[in-house]
Design a protein around this motif. Structure first.
Motif, PDB file in Angstrom:
ATOM      1  N   LYS A 187     -38.366   6.148  17.614  1.00  0.00           N
ATOM      2  CA  LYS A 187     -38.596   6.596  16.243  1.00  0.00           C
ATOM      3  C   LYS A 187     -40.071   6.485  15.834  1.00  0.00           C
ATOM      4  O   LYS A 187     -40.614   7.414  15.237  1.00  0.00           O
ATOM      5  CB  LYS A 187     -37.733   5.738  15.300  1.00  0.00           C
ATOM      6  CG  LYS A 187     -37.462   6.363  13.973  1.00  0.00           C
ATOM      7  CD  LYS A 187     -36.282   5.658  13.284  1.00  0.00           C
ATOM      8  CE  LYS A 187     -36.264   5.974  11.799  1.00  0.00           C
ATOM      9  NZ  LYS A 187     -37.038   5.013  10.991  1.00  0.00           N
ATOM     10  N   THR A 188     -40.686   5.369  16.192  1.00  0.00           N
ATOM     11  CA  THR A 188     -42.092   5.175  15.812  1.00  0.00           C
ATOM     12  C   THR A 188     -42.977   6.269  16.397  1.00  0.00           C
ATOM     13  O   THR A 188     -43.901   6.740  15.749  1.00  0.00           O
ATOM     14  CB  THR A 188     -42.614   3.819  16.322  1.00  0.00           C
ATOM     15  OG1 THR A 188     -42.272   3.700  17.703  1.00  0.00           O
ATOM     16  CG2 THR A 188     -42.016   2.666  15.557  1.00  0.00           C
TER      17      THR A 188
ATOM     18  N   PRO B 133     -45.121  14.092  15.503  1.00  0.00           N
ATOM     19  CA  PRO B 133     -43.935  14.914  15.184  1.00  0.00           C
ATOM     20  C   PRO B 133     -43.611  15.966  16.243  1.00  0.00           C
ATOM     21  O   PRO B 133     -42.460  16.362  16.372  1.00  0.00           O
ATOM     22  CB  PRO B 133     -44.326  15.577  13.855  1.00  0.00           C
ATOM     23  CG  PRO B 133     -45.429  14.743  13.288  1.00  0.00           C
ATOM     24  CD  PRO B 133     -46.142  14.128  14.458  1.00  0.00           C
TER      25      PRO B 133
ATOM     26  N   GLU C  62     -42.493   9.550  14.555  1.00  0.00           N
ATOM     27  CA  GLU C  62     -43.209   9.566  13.281  1.00  0.00           C
ATOM     28  C   GLU C  62     -44.697   9.799  13.505  1.00  0.00           C
ATOM     29  O   GLU C  62     -45.338  10.543  12.771  1.00  0.00           O
ATOM     30  CB  GLU C  62     -42.974   8.246  12.534  1.00  0.00           C
ATOM     31  CG  GLU C  62     -41.625   8.254  11.830  1.00  0.00           C
ATOM     32  CD  GLU C  62     -41.151   6.854  11.423  1.00  0.00           C
ATOM     33  OE1 GLU C  62     -41.927   5.889  11.552  1.00  0.00           O
ATOM     34  OE2 GLU C  62     -39.985   6.761  10.988  1.00  0.00           O
ATOM     35  N   LYS C  63     -45.198   9.178  14.541  1.00  0.00           N
ATOM     36  CA  LYS C  63     -46.618   9.291  14.849  1.00  0.00           C
ATOM     37  C   LYS C  63     -46.970  10.686  15.391  1.00  0.00           C
ATOM     38  O   LYS C  63     -48.006  11.254  15.052  1.00  0.00           O
ATOM     39  CB  LYS C  63     -46.954   8.231  15.895  1.00  0.00           C
ATOM     40  CG  LYS C  63     -48.390   7.791  15.901  1.00  0.00           C
ATOM     41  CD  LYS C  63     -48.524   6.496  16.706  1.00  0.00           C
ATOM     42  CE  LYS C  63     -49.944   6.261  17.155  1.00  0.00           C
ATOM     43  NZ  LYS C  63     -50.021   5.194  18.159  1.00  0.00           N
TER      44      LYS C  63
END
Ligand code: HEC
Length: 113
Positions: A48-49, A55, A52-53
């Motif tokens: 997930k991280t 896309p 987010e970083k």
């Protein structure tokens, strides 16, 4: 009795040949874990991280591999893509890139939860 010895000899000979081949071919899985896992995730699902970083980061799933070949993955590794997918040409040799590409496509062919 004699036949058994021949069979045993054959098994030893082939397993020795197999382990020699394994020692020579670059280990795609080990290379992936060292160079790619951080961003692309253990099974090709980016954490997930990372999503987010980055896309645009690629998920290695069925949809991915149906539109990519080993060679097209090697091309990405050679030239990089976008701002965050760096070229690996200084880090990986051509046969290592091919081994990683095969491993990426193997990951993509596995079910993704
Ligand atoms: C710093 C994080 C990072 C690392 C490390 C990384 N990638 Fe990527 N990767 C990305 C991002 C971000 C994208 C999306 C690039 C874009 O489309 O703009 C991407 C895209 C890709 C793509 C898809 C390109 C396409 O066809 O659209 C492939 C294949 C790929 N990476 C393979 C790898 C392999 C193999 C490794 C290890 C040798 C690796 N990546 C290491 C971040 C990373």
């Amino acid at each position: 009795m004699k036949l058994e010895l021949v069979v045993i000899g054959f098994v030893f000979a082939t397993s020795a040949a197999a382990s020699r081949a394994a020692a020579q071919a670059p280990d795609g899985k080990a290379l992936y874990e060292e160079n790619c896992r951080k961003c692309h995730g253990v099974i090709g699902n980016p954490p997930k991280t990372m999503k987010e970083k980055y896309p645009k980061i690629a998920t290695f799933n069925m949809a991915f591999i149906t539109s990519r070949t080993d060679d097209s993955v090697v091309t990405i590794l050679t030239h990089g893509k976008g701002d965050n997918m760096k070229s690996f040409k200084d880090k990986l040799k051509p046969d290592e890139m091919m081994a990683v590409a095969k491993y990426v496509r193997e990951l993509g062919s596995k079910p993704h939860p």
